[in-house]
Design a protein around this motif. Sequence first.
Motif, short mmCIF file in Angstrom:
data_model
loop_
_atom_site.label_atom_id
_atom_site.label_comp_id
_atom_site.label_asym_id
_atom_site.label_seq_id
_atom_site.Cartn_x
_atom_site.Cartn_y
_atom_site.Cartn_z
N GLY A 146 0.77 -1.31 0.03
CA GLY A 146 0.02 0.00 -0.03
C GLY A 146 0.78 1.48 0.19
O GLY A 146 0.18 2.45 -0.13
N VAL A 147 1.98 1.19 0.09
CA VAL A 147 3.03 2.48 0.23
C VAL A 147 3.08 2.99 -1.42
O VAL A 147 3.40 1.87 -2.16
N GLY A 148 2.60 4.05 -1.52
CA GLY A 148 2.35 4.41 -2.85
C GLY A 148 3.58 5.23 -3.56
O GLY A 148 4.67 5.32 -2.91
N ILE A 149 3.53 5.34 -4.72
CA ILE A 149 4.38 6.21 -5.65
C ILE A 149 3.85 7.24 -6.20
O ILE A 149 2.79 7.30 -6.43
N PRO A 150 4.79 8.47 -6.67
CA PRO A 150 4.24 9.37 -7.30
C PRO A 150 4.15 9.32 -8.79
O PRO A 150 5.08 9.55 -9.41
N TYR A 151 2.94 8.97 -9.20
CA TYR A 151 2.71 8.98 -10.54
C TYR A 151 2.69 10.11 -11.29
O TYR A 151 2.98 10.06 -12.52
N ARG A 152 2.15 11.38 -10.63
CA ARG A 152 1.99 12.46 -11.23
C ARG A 152 3.26 13.25 -10.82
O ARG A 152 3.87 13.42 -9.77
N PRO A 153 3.67 14.19 -12.00
CA PRO A 153 4.84 15.06 -11.66
C PRO A 153 4.78 16.16 -10.53
O PRO A 153 5.86 16.30 -9.86
N GLU A 154 3.66 16.38 -10.06
CA GLU A 154 3.49 17.40 -8.67
C GLU A 154 3.55 16.55 -7.64
O GLU A 154 3.65 16.97 -6.40
N GLN A 155 3.23 15.35 -7.57
CA GLN A 155 3.50 14.61 -6.52
C GLN A 155 4.88 14.23 -5.72
O GLN A 155 5.70 14.01 -6.41
N ARG A 156 4.91 14.14 -4.30
CA ARG A 156 6.05 13.88 -3.73
C ARG A 156 6.33 12.38 -3.62
O ARG A 156 5.41 11.82 -3.68
N LYS A 157 7.68 12.16 -3.36
CA LYS A 157 7.98 10.58 -3.26
C LYS A 157 7.69 10.35 -1.68
O LYS A 157 8.01 11.18 -0.97
N THR A 158 7.32 9.03 -1.45
CA THR A 158 7.19 8.79 -0.05
C THR A 158 8.77 8.92 0.56
O THR A 158 9.74 8.47 -0.13
N ASP A 159 9.07 9.44 1.85
CA ASP A 159 10.08 9.33 2.52
C ASP A 159 10.26 8.27 3.22
O ASP A 159 9.62 8.15 4.26
N ILE A 160 11.04 7.33 2.87
CA ILE A 160 10.78 5.77 3.35
C ILE A 160 11.77 5.76 4.72
O ILE A 160 11.20 4.99 5.59
N ASP A 161 12.38 6.81 4.86
CA ASP A 161 13.24 6.78 6.01
C ASP A 161 12.14 7.34 7.16
O ASP A 161 12.23 6.87 8.35
N ALA A 162 11.37 8.36 6.89
CA ALA A 162 10.57 8.83 7.59
C ALA A 162 9.33 7.85 8.07
O ALA A 162 8.99 7.80 9.15
N VAL A 163 9.03 7.14 7.07
CA VAL A 163 8.18 5.97 7.28
C VAL A 163 8.57 4.84 8.25
O VAL A 163 7.88 4.58 9.28
N GLY A 164 9.89 4.65 8.02
CA GLY A 164 10.48 3.48 9.00
C GLY A 164 10.60 4.15 10.55
O GLY A 164 10.56 3.64 11.46
N GLU A 165 10.84 5.42 10.44
CA GLU A 165 11.06 6.14 11.79
C GLU A 165 9.67 6.20 12.44
O GLU A 165 9.61 5.94 13.79
N GLY A 166 8.88 6.51 11.76
CA GLY A 166 7.18 6.59 12.25
C GLY A 166 6.96 5.32 12.87
O GLY A 166 6.38 5.07 13.86
N VAL A 167 7.28 4.28 12.22
CA VAL A 167 7.13 2.97 12.59
C VAL A 167 7.58 2.52 13.77
O VAL A 167 7.11 2.07 14.78
N ARG A 168 8.89 2.95 14.14
CA ARG A 168 9.90 2.74 15.01
C ARG A 168 9.24 3.38 16.49
O ARG A 168 9.09 2.84 17.22
#
Length: 420
Positions: free
Chosen positions: A229-251
Amino acid sequence: MPNFALSDDVFREAARLYPTPFHLYDEQGIRENARALQHAFAWCDDFKEYFAVKALPNPAILRILREEGCGLDCSSETELMLAEACGFSGGEIMFSANAMPDSEFAHAARLGAYINLDDITHIDILRRCGGVGETVCCRYNPGGDFRIGTEIMGNPGEAKYGFTRPQLLAGLKELKALGARRFGLHAFLSSNNTDDAYYPTLAGLLFETARDLRQETGMDIAFINLSGGVGIPYRPEQRKTDIDAVGEGVRRAYMRVFPEGGVAIKTELGRWMTGPNGWLVSHATHHKDTYRHYIGLDASAVNLMRPAMYGAYHHITVVGKRDMPCDHVYDVTGCLCENNDKFAIQRALPEIQEGDLVVIHDTGAHGFAMGYNYNGRLRSAEILRCADGSFRMIRRAEEPKDYFATLDMDEAAQALGVTR
Ligand SMILES: *Cc1c(COP(=O)(O)O)cnc(C)c1O
Protein backbone atom coordinates in the motif's frame (compact mmCIF):
# COMPACT_ATOMS: atom_id res chain seq x y z
CA MET A 1 7.40 13.00 -9.58
CA PRO A 2 7.86 9.92 -11.73
CA ASN A 3 11.23 8.24 -12.00
CA PHE A 4 13.31 9.97 -14.66
CA ALA A 5 16.48 7.99 -13.91
CA LEU A 6 16.84 6.59 -17.43
CA SER A 7 17.90 8.86 -20.27
CA ASP A 8 16.22 8.85 -23.66
CA ASP A 9 19.31 7.12 -25.07
CA VAL A 10 18.50 4.07 -22.95
CA PHE A 11 14.98 3.84 -24.40
CA ARG A 12 16.34 4.40 -27.92
CA GLU A 13 18.91 1.66 -27.51
CA ALA A 14 16.40 -0.78 -26.05
CA ALA A 15 13.98 -0.09 -28.92
CA ARG A 16 16.80 -0.67 -31.40
CA LEU A 17 17.36 -4.13 -29.90
CA TYR A 18 13.76 -5.25 -29.29
CA PRO A 19 10.52 -4.65 -31.19
CA THR A 20 8.02 -2.45 -29.35
CA PRO A 21 5.95 -2.56 -27.29
CA PHE A 22 7.81 -3.92 -24.27
CA HIS A 23 8.18 -3.20 -20.57
CA LEU A 24 11.69 -2.17 -19.58
CA TYR A 25 12.78 -2.71 -15.95
CA ASP A 26 15.80 -1.20 -14.25
CA GLU A 27 17.71 -3.66 -12.06
CA GLN A 28 19.73 -0.97 -10.34
CA GLY A 29 16.62 0.99 -9.32
CA ILE A 30 14.94 -2.14 -7.95
CA ARG A 31 18.04 -3.01 -5.89
CA GLU A 32 18.27 0.56 -4.59
CA ASN A 33 14.66 0.48 -3.42
CA ALA A 34 15.16 -2.85 -1.66
CA ARG A 35 18.21 -1.42 0.13
CA ALA A 36 16.45 1.83 1.05
CA LEU A 37 13.64 -0.17 2.64
CA GLN A 38 16.09 -2.32 4.65
CA HIS A 39 17.82 0.86 5.76
CA ALA A 40 14.55 2.45 6.90
CA PHE A 41 13.76 -0.62 9.04
CA ALA A 42 17.33 -1.41 10.15
CA TRP A 43 16.28 -0.54 13.73
CA CYS A 44 14.12 -3.69 13.81
CA ASP A 45 16.21 -6.83 14.46
CA ASP A 46 13.81 -9.05 12.63
CA PHE A 47 12.53 -7.14 9.61
CA LYS A 48 11.72 -8.73 6.27
CA GLU A 49 10.09 -7.51 3.08
CA TYR A 50 7.93 -10.08 1.28
CA PHE A 51 7.62 -8.67 -2.22
CA ALA A 52 4.06 -9.00 -3.53
CA VAL A 53 4.59 -11.35 -6.47
CA LYS A 54 1.41 -10.22 -8.21
CA ALA A 55 2.98 -6.80 -8.84
CA LEU A 56 5.74 -8.17 -11.10
CA PRO A 57 5.72 -11.96 -11.40
CA ASN A 58 8.92 -12.52 -13.33
CA PRO A 59 11.58 -14.95 -12.05
CA ALA A 60 14.46 -12.66 -13.08
CA ILE A 61 13.04 -9.92 -10.85
CA LEU A 62 12.18 -12.29 -8.00
CA ARG A 63 15.75 -13.64 -8.00
CA ILE A 64 17.15 -10.09 -7.81
CA LEU A 65 14.91 -9.42 -4.82
CA ARG A 66 16.02 -12.66 -3.20
CA GLU A 67 19.63 -11.52 -3.51
CA GLU A 68 18.56 -8.35 -1.70
CA GLY A 69 17.20 -10.39 1.19
CA CYS A 70 13.51 -10.21 0.35
CA GLY A 71 10.93 -12.96 0.65
CA LEU A 72 7.74 -13.25 -1.39
CA ASP A 73 4.07 -12.67 -0.73
CA CYS A 74 2.09 -15.17 -2.81
CA SER A 75 -1.65 -15.47 -3.21
CA SER A 76 -2.17 -18.25 -5.70
CA GLU A 77 -0.83 -21.68 -6.52
CA THR A 78 1.06 -20.45 -9.60
CA GLU A 79 2.69 -17.72 -7.51
CA LEU A 80 3.77 -20.39 -5.03
CA MET A 81 5.21 -22.37 -7.94
CA LEU A 82 7.13 -19.29 -9.09
CA ALA A 83 8.47 -18.75 -5.59
CA GLU A 84 9.58 -22.36 -5.33
CA ALA A 85 11.22 -22.26 -8.77
CA CYS A 86 13.19 -19.16 -7.72
CA GLY A 87 14.54 -20.91 -4.62
CA PHE A 88 12.28 -19.36 -1.96
CA SER A 89 11.14 -21.66 0.80
CA GLY A 90 9.81 -21.83 4.34
CA GLY A 91 9.75 -18.52 6.17
CA GLU A 92 10.72 -16.69 2.98
CA ILE A 93 7.17 -17.13 1.71
CA MET A 94 3.99 -15.49 2.95
CA PHE A 95 0.78 -16.95 1.58
CA SER A 96 -2.09 -14.47 1.76
CA ALA A 97 -5.32 -16.33 1.42
CA ASN A 98 -8.58 -15.17 -0.08
CA ALA A 99 -11.53 -17.07 -1.54
CA MET A 100 -9.18 -19.65 -3.01
CA PRO A 101 -9.23 -23.41 -3.57
CA ASP A 102 -8.53 -25.33 -0.35
CA SER A 103 -5.70 -27.26 -1.99
CA GLU A 104 -3.63 -24.06 -2.20
CA PHE A 105 -3.37 -24.01 1.59
CA ALA A 106 -1.88 -27.48 1.47
CA HIS A 107 0.62 -26.39 -1.17
CA ALA A 108 1.67 -23.37 0.91
CA ALA A 109 1.95 -25.49 4.04
CA ARG A 110 4.06 -28.04 2.16
CA LEU A 111 6.52 -25.25 1.32
CA GLY A 112 6.57 -24.25 4.99
CA ALA A 113 5.20 -20.79 4.14
CA TYR A 114 3.63 -18.47 6.67
CA ILE A 115 -0.10 -18.64 6.07
CA ASN A 116 -2.09 -15.46 6.37
CA LEU A 117 -5.74 -16.34 6.88
CA ASP A 118 -8.35 -13.98 5.46
CA ASP A 119 -11.37 -15.31 7.34
CA ILE A 120 -12.40 -17.27 10.40
CA THR A 121 -13.78 -20.05 8.17
CA HIS A 122 -10.27 -20.56 6.79
CA ILE A 123 -9.16 -22.07 10.08
CA ASP A 124 -11.10 -25.22 9.38
CA ILE A 125 -9.76 -25.34 5.82
CA LEU A 126 -6.21 -25.04 7.11
CA ARG A 127 -6.86 -27.74 9.70
CA ARG A 128 -7.94 -30.11 6.91
CA CYS A 129 -5.49 -28.93 4.23
CA GLY A 130 -1.92 -28.52 5.35
CA GLY A 131 -2.53 -28.41 9.07
CA VAL A 132 -2.28 -25.65 11.66
CA GLY A 133 1.37 -24.83 12.17
CA GLU A 134 3.15 -23.27 15.10
CA THR A 135 2.72 -19.74 13.72
CA VAL A 136 -0.39 -18.54 11.89
CA CYS A 137 -1.11 -15.04 10.63
CA CYS A 138 -4.57 -13.46 10.54
CA ARG A 139 -5.70 -10.53 8.46
CA TYR A 140 -7.54 -7.83 10.38
CA ASN A 141 -10.31 -5.64 9.01
CA PRO A 142 -11.22 -2.92 11.54
CA GLY A 143 -14.30 -1.85 9.52
CA GLY A 144 -15.51 1.71 9.12
CA ASP A 145 -13.18 4.29 7.61
CA PHE A 146 -9.44 4.26 7.95
CA ARG A 147 -8.30 7.78 8.80
CA ILE A 148 -5.01 9.52 9.20
CA GLY A 149 -5.90 12.54 11.35
CA THR A 150 -9.22 13.60 9.87
CA GLU A 151 -8.54 12.44 6.33
CA ILE A 152 -10.20 9.25 5.11
CA MET A 153 -7.53 7.03 3.57
CA GLY A 154 -9.51 3.88 2.93
CA ASN A 155 -12.83 2.13 3.53
CA PRO A 156 -12.10 -1.19 5.22
CA GLY A 157 -15.80 -1.53 6.05
CA GLU A 158 -16.47 -1.98 2.33
CA ALA A 159 -13.52 -4.26 1.69
CA LYS A 160 -13.89 -8.01 1.29
CA TYR A 161 -10.75 -8.77 3.29
CA GLY A 162 -10.00 -9.78 6.81
CA PHE A 163 -11.46 -10.82 10.20
CA THR A 164 -13.52 -8.46 12.34
CA ARG A 165 -12.10 -7.76 15.81
CA PRO A 166 -14.44 -10.26 17.59
CA GLN A 167 -13.59 -12.86 14.94
CA LEU A 168 -9.88 -12.31 15.60
CA LEU A 169 -10.35 -13.14 19.26
CA ALA A 170 -12.47 -16.21 18.57
CA GLY A 171 -10.20 -17.29 15.71
CA LEU A 172 -6.99 -17.05 17.69
CA LYS A 173 -8.53 -19.05 20.54
CA GLU A 174 -9.52 -21.70 18.04
CA LEU A 175 -6.04 -21.70 16.46
CA LYS A 176 -4.50 -22.03 19.90
CA ALA A 177 -6.69 -25.01 20.66
CA LEU A 178 -5.51 -26.54 17.38
CA GLY A 179 -1.88 -26.19 18.41
CA ALA A 180 -0.74 -22.78 17.15
CA ARG A 181 1.56 -21.03 19.61
CA ARG A 182 2.30 -17.69 17.97
CA PHE A 183 0.35 -15.39 15.69
CA GLY A 184 1.06 -12.76 13.10
CA LEU A 185 -1.31 -9.87 12.49
CA HIS A 186 -1.78 -8.31 9.04
CA ALA A 187 -3.89 -5.52 7.56
CA PHE A 188 -3.99 -3.70 4.23
CA LEU A 189 -6.13 -0.62 4.68
CA SER A 190 -5.11 1.83 1.96
CA SER A 191 -3.67 1.38 -1.51
CA ASN A 192 -1.06 3.54 -3.29
CA ASN A 193 -0.79 5.85 -0.29
CA THR A 194 2.12 8.32 -0.51
CA ASP A 195 1.44 9.85 2.93
CA ASP A 196 4.47 9.18 5.18
CA ALA A 197 2.01 8.64 8.03
CA TYR A 198 0.26 5.67 6.38
CA TYR A 199 2.49 2.86 7.62
CA PRO A 200 3.03 4.41 11.08
CA THR A 201 -0.74 4.86 11.58
CA LEU A 202 -1.46 1.32 10.40
CA ALA A 203 1.42 0.01 12.52
CA GLY A 204 0.07 1.72 15.65
CA LEU A 205 -3.33 0.10 15.09
CA LEU A 206 -1.84 -3.36 14.50
CA PHE A 207 0.64 -3.13 17.39
CA GLU A 208 -2.07 -2.20 19.88
CA THR A 209 -4.53 -4.77 18.56
CA ALA A 210 -1.88 -7.51 18.71
CA ARG A 211 -0.82 -6.52 22.22
CA ASP A 212 -4.45 -6.74 23.38
CA LEU A 213 -4.97 -10.06 21.63
CA ARG A 214 -1.83 -11.44 23.25
CA GLN A 215 -3.29 -10.57 26.62
CA GLU A 216 -6.74 -11.93 25.77
CA THR A 217 -5.50 -15.24 24.32
CA GLY A 218 -2.16 -15.90 25.99
CA MET A 219 -0.61 -16.49 22.57
CA ASP A 220 2.75 -14.97 21.66
CA ILE A 221 3.04 -12.40 18.89
CA ALA A 222 5.39 -13.61 16.17
CA PHE A 223 5.17 -10.65 13.82
CA ILE A 224 3.23 -7.69 12.57
CA ASN A 225 2.73 -7.64 8.81
CA LEU A 226 2.20 -4.13 7.49
CA SER A 227 1.36 -5.54 4.03
CA GLY A 228 1.52 -3.30 0.95
CA GLY A 229 0.00 0.00 0.00
CA VAL A 230 2.91 2.43 0.23
CA GLY A 231 2.44 4.52 -2.87
CA ILE A 232 4.53 6.11 -5.58
CA PRO A 233 4.28 9.53 -7.25
CA TYR A 234 2.69 8.80 -10.62
CA ARG A 235 2.08 12.51 -11.23
CA PRO A 236 4.81 15.10 -11.73
CA GLU A 237 3.49 17.28 -8.91
CA GLN A 238 3.40 14.42 -6.39
CA ARG A 239 6.19 13.94 -3.89
CA LYS A 240 7.95 10.69 -3.20
CA THR A 241 7.28 8.85 0.04
CA ASP A 242 10.17 9.48 2.45
CA ILE A 243 10.85 5.86 3.34
CA ASP A 244 13.25 6.76 6.17
CA ALA A 245 10.53 8.92 7.73
CA VAL A 246 8.11 6.00 7.32
CA GLY A 247 10.54 3.63 9.07
CA GLU A 248 11.10 6.14 11.87
CA GLY A 249 7.33 6.63 12.33
CA VAL A 250 6.86 2.87 12.63
CA ARG A 251 9.78 2.71 15.09
CA ARG A 252 8.14 5.30 17.35
CA ALA A 253 4.85 3.41 17.37
CA TYR A 254 6.77 0.19 18.10
CA MET A 255 8.66 1.69 21.04
CA ARG A 256 5.40 2.98 22.47
CA VAL A 257 3.67 -0.43 22.38
CA PHE A 258 6.55 -2.92 22.52
CA PRO A 259 9.35 -1.22 24.45
CA GLU A 260 10.65 -4.68 25.35
CA GLY A 261 11.01 -5.62 21.62
CA GLY A 262 10.75 -9.22 20.47
CA VAL A 263 8.09 -8.69 17.79
CA ALA A 264 9.22 -8.96 14.16
CA ILE A 265 8.00 -6.65 11.40
CA LYS A 266 7.18 -7.74 7.91
CA THR A 267 6.12 -5.78 4.85
CA GLU A 268 4.65 -6.87 1.53
CA LEU A 269 5.38 -3.94 -0.69
CA GLY A 270 4.79 -4.38 -4.40
CA ARG A 271 4.21 -1.02 -6.03
CA TRP A 272 6.78 0.86 -3.96
CA MET A 273 9.53 -1.64 -4.76
CA THR A 274 9.25 -1.98 -8.52
CA GLY A 275 6.58 0.45 -9.77
CA PRO A 276 8.87 3.39 -10.58
CA ASN A 277 11.46 1.06 -12.11
CA GLY A 278 9.40 0.00 -15.12
CA TRP A 279 8.48 1.78 -18.36
CA LEU A 280 6.22 0.69 -21.20
CA VAL A 281 8.08 1.56 -24.40
CA SER A 282 5.99 1.93 -27.54
CA HIS A 283 5.93 3.60 -30.92
CA ALA A 284 3.37 6.13 -32.07
CA THR A 285 1.88 4.41 -35.08
CA HIS A 286 -1.18 6.51 -35.93
CA HIS A 287 -2.49 10.00 -35.62
CA LYS A 288 -6.05 10.99 -36.10
CA ASP A 289 -7.81 14.36 -36.02
CA THR A 290 -11.57 14.37 -35.48
CA TYR A 291 -13.34 16.01 -32.55
CA ARG A 292 -10.09 15.47 -30.69
CA HIS A 293 -6.52 14.81 -31.66
CA TYR A 294 -5.53 11.18 -31.18
CA ILE A 295 -2.20 9.43 -31.12
CA GLY A 296 -2.41 5.66 -31.59
CA LEU A 297 0.33 3.50 -30.10
CA ASP A 298 1.44 -0.05 -30.78
CA ALA A 299 0.73 -0.71 -27.09
CA SER A 300 -2.78 -0.98 -25.66
CA ALA A 301 -4.61 -1.63 -22.39
CA VAL A 302 -3.59 -5.27 -22.89
CA ASN A 303 -0.08 -4.17 -21.90
CA LEU A 304 -1.12 -1.75 -19.16
CA MET A 305 -4.64 -1.83 -17.84
CA ARG A 306 -4.45 0.69 -15.00
CA PRO A 307 -5.58 3.75 -16.98
CA ALA A 308 -8.53 1.87 -18.49
CA MET A 309 -9.46 0.13 -15.25
CA TYR A 310 -8.97 2.86 -12.64
CA GLY A 311 -8.55 6.00 -14.75
CA ALA A 312 -5.02 5.92 -13.34
CA TYR A 313 -2.55 8.59 -14.39
CA HIS A 314 0.70 7.42 -15.98
CA HIS A 315 3.19 10.03 -17.06
CA ILE A 316 4.12 10.01 -20.74
CA THR A 317 7.26 11.34 -22.39
CA VAL A 318 8.33 11.34 -26.03
CA VAL A 319 11.91 10.26 -26.65
CA GLY A 320 14.04 13.19 -27.81
CA LYS A 321 11.28 15.69 -27.02
CA ARG A 322 11.49 16.02 -23.23
CA ASP A 323 12.52 19.64 -23.43
CA MET A 324 10.00 20.66 -26.07
CA PRO A 325 6.93 22.61 -25.01
CA CYS A 326 3.81 20.55 -24.24
CA ASP A 327 1.70 22.63 -26.63
CA HIS A 328 -0.42 19.87 -28.14
CA VAL A 329 -3.34 18.13 -26.48
CA TYR A 330 -3.92 14.47 -27.28
CA ASP A 331 -5.82 11.39 -26.30
CA VAL A 332 -3.15 8.66 -26.44
CA THR A 333 -4.79 5.37 -27.32
CA GLY A 334 -4.24 1.71 -28.02
CA CYS A 335 -5.90 -0.38 -30.72
CA LEU A 336 -8.60 -2.19 -28.73
CA CYS A 337 -12.26 -1.99 -29.73
CA GLU A 338 -12.98 -0.41 -26.37
CA ASN A 339 -13.15 3.34 -25.91
CA ASN A 340 -11.49 3.29 -22.50
CA ASP A 341 -8.32 1.96 -24.14
CA LYS A 342 -6.59 5.29 -23.57
CA PHE A 343 -3.26 5.81 -21.82
CA ALA A 344 -3.98 9.53 -21.50
CA ILE A 345 -7.00 11.72 -22.05
CA GLN A 346 -6.63 15.35 -23.13
CA ARG A 347 -2.96 15.34 -22.14
CA ALA A 348 -0.66 18.24 -23.00
CA LEU A 349 2.36 16.79 -24.80
CA PRO A 350 4.93 17.89 -27.36
CA GLU A 351 3.89 17.43 -30.97
CA ILE A 352 4.03 13.69 -31.72
CA GLN A 353 4.89 12.27 -35.14
CA GLU A 354 4.30 8.72 -36.30
CA GLY A 355 7.43 6.77 -35.53
CA ASP A 356 8.18 8.66 -32.31
CA LEU A 357 9.09 6.51 -29.31
CA VAL A 358 6.52 7.10 -26.59
CA VAL A 359 7.44 6.08 -23.03
CA ILE A 360 4.77 5.43 -20.40
CA HIS A 361 6.25 5.73 -16.93
CA ASP A 362 5.89 3.79 -13.68
CA THR A 363 4.73 0.50 -15.16
CA GLY A 364 6.94 -1.71 -12.99
CA ALA A 365 4.14 -2.90 -10.70
CA HIS A 366 0.64 -4.07 -11.59
CA GLY A 367 1.51 -3.30 -15.22
CA PHE A 368 2.39 -6.28 -17.37
CA ALA A 369 0.91 -8.52 -14.69
CA MET A 370 -2.64 -7.21 -15.16
CA GLY A 371 -2.40 -7.84 -18.89
CA TYR A 372 -5.05 -9.73 -20.76
CA ASN A 373 -5.83 -10.89 -24.27
CA TYR A 374 -8.91 -8.93 -25.27
CA ASN A 375 -9.36 -8.56 -29.01
CA GLY A 376 -6.88 -11.39 -29.45
CA ARG A 377 -4.10 -8.96 -28.64
CA LEU A 378 -0.91 -10.50 -27.33
CA ARG A 379 1.15 -9.64 -24.27
CA SER A 380 4.49 -7.97 -24.79
CA ALA A 381 8.04 -8.90 -23.92
CA GLU A 382 9.72 -7.80 -20.68
CA ILE A 383 13.25 -6.48 -20.90
CA LEU A 384 15.65 -6.03 -18.00
CA ARG A 385 18.21 -3.27 -18.06
CA CYS A 386 20.92 -5.02 -16.05
CA ALA A 387 23.00 -3.21 -13.46
CA ASP A 388 25.92 -3.10 -15.92
CA GLY A 389 23.79 -1.25 -18.49
CA SER A 390 23.24 -4.22 -20.80
CA PHE A 391 19.79 -5.48 -21.77
CA ARG A 392 18.30 -8.93 -21.30
CA MET A 393 14.96 -10.25 -22.45
CA ILE A 394 13.38 -11.82 -19.36
CA ARG A 395 10.09 -12.75 -21.03
CA ARG A 396 9.46 -13.13 -24.72
CA ALA A 397 6.43 -11.57 -26.32
CA GLU A 398 3.43 -13.83 -26.81
CA GLU A 399 2.92 -15.32 -30.23
CA PRO A 400 -0.35 -16.46 -31.79
CA LYS A 401 0.43 -20.04 -30.77
CA ASP A 402 0.30 -18.93 -27.12
CA TYR A 403 -3.12 -17.41 -27.66
CA PHE A 404 -4.43 -20.60 -29.25
CA ALA A 405 -2.66 -23.03 -26.93
CA THR A 406 -5.62 -23.61 -24.61
CA LEU A 407 -8.20 -24.15 -27.33
CA ASP A 408 -9.46 -27.57 -28.27
CA MET A 409 -9.72 -27.16 -32.01
CA ASP A 410 -7.48 -29.77 -33.51
CA GLU A 411 -8.05 -29.14 -37.19
CA ALA A 412 -8.02 -25.41 -36.87
CA ALA A 413 -4.98 -25.69 -34.59
CA GLN A 414 -3.12 -27.57 -37.28
CA ALA A 415 -4.03 -24.98 -39.85
CA LEU A 416 -2.74 -22.28 -37.49
CA GLY A 417 0.48 -24.18 -36.89
CA VAL A 418 -0.18 -24.70 -33.19
CA THR A 419 1.71 -27.71 -31.94
CA ARG A 420 0.55 -29.45 -28.82
C1 LIG B 1 -1.58 -6.44 -3.56
C2 LIG B 1 -1.08 -6.81 -2.24
C3 LIG B 1 0.13 -6.30 -1.76
C4 LIG B 1 0.97 -5.30 -2.53
O1 LIG B 1 0.31 -4.11 -2.70
P1 LIG B 1 1.07 -2.82 -3.27
O2 LIG B 1 -0.01 -1.80 -3.40
O3 LIG B 1 1.63 -3.22 -4.59
O4 LIG B 1 2.11 -2.45 -2.30
C5 LIG B 1 0.58 -6.73 -0.52
N1 LIG B 1 -0.15 -7.61 0.22
C6 LIG B 1 -1.32 -8.14 -0.21
C7 LIG B 1 -2.03 -9.10 0.65
C8 LIG B 1 -1.83 -7.74 -1.44
O5 LIG B 1 -3.00 -8.24 -1.86
